[in-house]
Design a protein around this motif. Structure first.
Motif, PDB file in Angstrom:
ATOM      1  N   GLY A 140      28.630  44.745  63.148  1.00  0.00           N
ATOM      2  CA  GLY A 140      28.606  43.766  62.071  1.00  0.00           C
ATOM      3  C   GLY A 140      27.177  43.405  61.729  1.00  0.00           C
ATOM      4  N   ASN A 170      36.056  44.609  66.950  1.00  0.00           N
ATOM      5  CA  ASN A 170      36.497  45.208  65.695  1.00  0.00           C
ATOM      6  C   ASN A 170      37.054  46.606  65.932  1.00  0.00           C
ATOM      7  OD1 ASN A 170      35.745  43.020  64.101  1.00  0.00           O
ATOM      8  ND2 ASN A 170      33.751  43.878  63.566  1.00  0.00           N
ATOM      9  N   TYR A 230      32.682  38.931  69.193  1.00  0.00           N
ATOM     10  CA  TYR A 230      33.857  39.279  68.398  1.00  0.00           C
ATOM     11  C   TYR A 230      33.717  40.612  67.669  1.00  0.00           C
ATOM     12  CZ  TYR A 230      35.983  34.843  69.506  1.00  0.00           C
ATOM     13  OH  TYR A 230      36.559  33.800  70.201  1.00  0.00           O
ATOM     14  N   VAL A 231      32.518  40.942  67.176  1.00  0.00           N
ATOM     15  CA  VAL A 231      32.414  42.198  66.429  1.00  0.00           C
ATOM     16  C   VAL A 231      32.533  43.406  67.350  1.00  0.00           C
ATOM     17  CG1 VAL A 231      31.051  41.133  64.593  1.00  0.00           C
ATOM     18  CG2 VAL A 231      29.869  42.315  66.463  1.00  0.00           C
ATOM     19  N   ASN A 240      41.881  39.878  63.273  1.00  0.00           N
ATOM     20  CA  ASN A 240      41.088  40.478  64.361  1.00  0.00           C
ATOM     21  C   ASN A 240      39.954  41.329  63.795  1.00  0.00           C
ATOM     22  OD1 ASN A 240      42.707  39.238  66.284  1.00  0.00           O
ATOM     23  ND2 ASN A 240      44.097  40.987  66.381  1.00  0.00           N
ATOM     24  N   ARG A 241      39.269  40.729  62.847  1.00  0.00           N
ATOM     25  CA  ARG A 241      38.151  41.427  62.213  1.00  0.00           C
ATOM     26  C   ARG A 241      37.081  40.401  61.825  1.00  0.00           C
ATOM     27  NH1 ARG A 241      38.282  45.684  57.099  1.00  0.00           N
ATOM     28  NH2 ARG A 241      36.009  45.834  56.895  1.00  0.00           N
ATOM     29  N   ASP A 268      32.971  40.785  60.111  1.00  0.00           N
ATOM     30  CA  ASP A 268      31.989  41.768  59.653  1.00  0.00           C
ATOM     31  C   ASP A 268      30.602  41.205  59.370  1.00  0.00           C
ATOM     32  OD1 ASP A 268      33.812  44.319  58.936  1.00  0.00           O
ATOM     33  OD2 ASP A 268      34.872  42.491  58.359  1.00  0.00           O
ATOM     34  N   PHE A 281      38.025  35.014  63.466  1.00  0.00           N
ATOM     35  CA  PHE A 281      38.443  36.350  63.892  1.00  0.00           C
ATOM     36  C   PHE A 281      39.959  36.489  63.777  1.00  0.00           C
ATOM     37  CE2 PHE A 281      39.288  39.557  67.271  1.00  0.00           C
ATOM     38  CZ  PHE A 281      38.514  40.597  66.755  1.00  0.00           C
TER      39      PHE A 281
END
Length: 283
Positions: A141, A136, A132-133, A77-78, A80, A72
């Motif tokens: 994701g 986004n 984490y997604v 910070n992405r 997918d 991430f």
């Protein structure tokens, strides 16, 4: 807008490596995860700056936690896409004679490493991915799990592998059809290849395998694209030779099983909520 970011487990060989290279061709940046550090580091260097290799034993939660955190961060910070692909065959036969005994004369514990790698690790991967997604810029994701045709049929030589791949299909259908996840734009789907050339097959067996029964890697990539390019969730697709076959949930046996499978969901949700009296005590 930055390029999409993917994590691929089991990325140093076989299906994982093929998915990695395919994602790169589609403009992804790919974090390659594998327990094989030598091959992973070398291949990532060869593939270039759009990849990052992180040595990961998916059976160890702490390893996966580092993998997702670093992916991430590396992705700006992405995150997918997750190809939950790592897998192994049975590392101890259920059928072997009890040659080793503990001090009390009972057999030593059967190794269930196969279930930890093939099934438990995917649960933890989904757990980390959704964390984490949700962070986004545009939350959401896609997850594609690598199961197997052994998830539909009995592979008696490898009962742990069979059980784990059946479990992945059940996981896909349960989590992938969970409306709250779908509403967050998080999809979970599953590919189930028949025989594909990978390192799971011993070389001396692979060389003997009839070519007319080998599913090409191009079929696997076609299935991955199917889920990358759609909003489908909870789907399981069997891959046989050049064809993709949607495998639907079996029809309910009767009105009783239909009620238990559909209407009873509300009761289960209520059952898992904290009872009012416990909530009052907590306050």
């Amino acid at each position: 807008m930055s390029s999409p970011v993917a994590i691929v487990t089991g990325a140093s060989s076989g299906i994982g490596l093929a998915i990695t290279m395919h994602l790169l061709s589609r403009g992804f940046r790919v974090v390659m995860a594998d327990v094989n550090a030598a091959d992973g580091t070398r291949i990532s260097a060869e593939l270039g700056e759009s990849t990052k290799f992180i040595q990961t034993n998916v059976a160890v939660y702490a390893d996966q936690a580092v993998l997702f955190r670093e992916a991430f961060k590396w992705g700006g910070n992405r995150l997918d896409f997750l190809a939950a692909n790592a897998g192994i065959d049975d590392r101890q036969s259920l059928y072997e004679e009890d040659s080793e005994e503990s001090e009390d004369g009972t057999p030593k514990e059967l190794s269930l490493l196969t279930l930890r790698v093939n099934l438990d690790a995917v649960f933890q991967g989904i757990w980390l991915f959704k964390h984490y997604v949700r962070k986004n810029a545009i939350p959401g994701g896609k997850i594609v799990i690598t199961s197997s045709a052994a998830g539909f049929y009995p592979m008696s030589s490898n009962p742990q592998y069979t059980a784990s791949k059946h479990g992945l299909i059940g996981l896909t259908r349960a989590a992938g059809l969970h409306q709250p996840l779908i509403s967050e734009n998080i999809t979970v789907n599953c590919i189930c290849p028949t025989f594909v050339h990978t390192n799971l097959c011993p070389p001396h067996i692979r060389d003997k395998f009839p070519q007319e029964h080998v599913t090409p890697m191009s079929t696997v990539l076609k299935a991955v694209d199917l889920f990358l390019d759609s909003s489908a969730s909870g789907e399981t697709v069997e891959l046989s030779l050049g064809q993709l076959h949607y495998r639907k949930v079996p029809p309910y046996l009767d009105d009783n099983t239909r009620w238990l499978g559909q209407e009873a969901a509300k009761l289960w949700e209520e059952g898992y909520e904290q009872p009012p009296q416990l909530k009052e005590q907590a306050v």
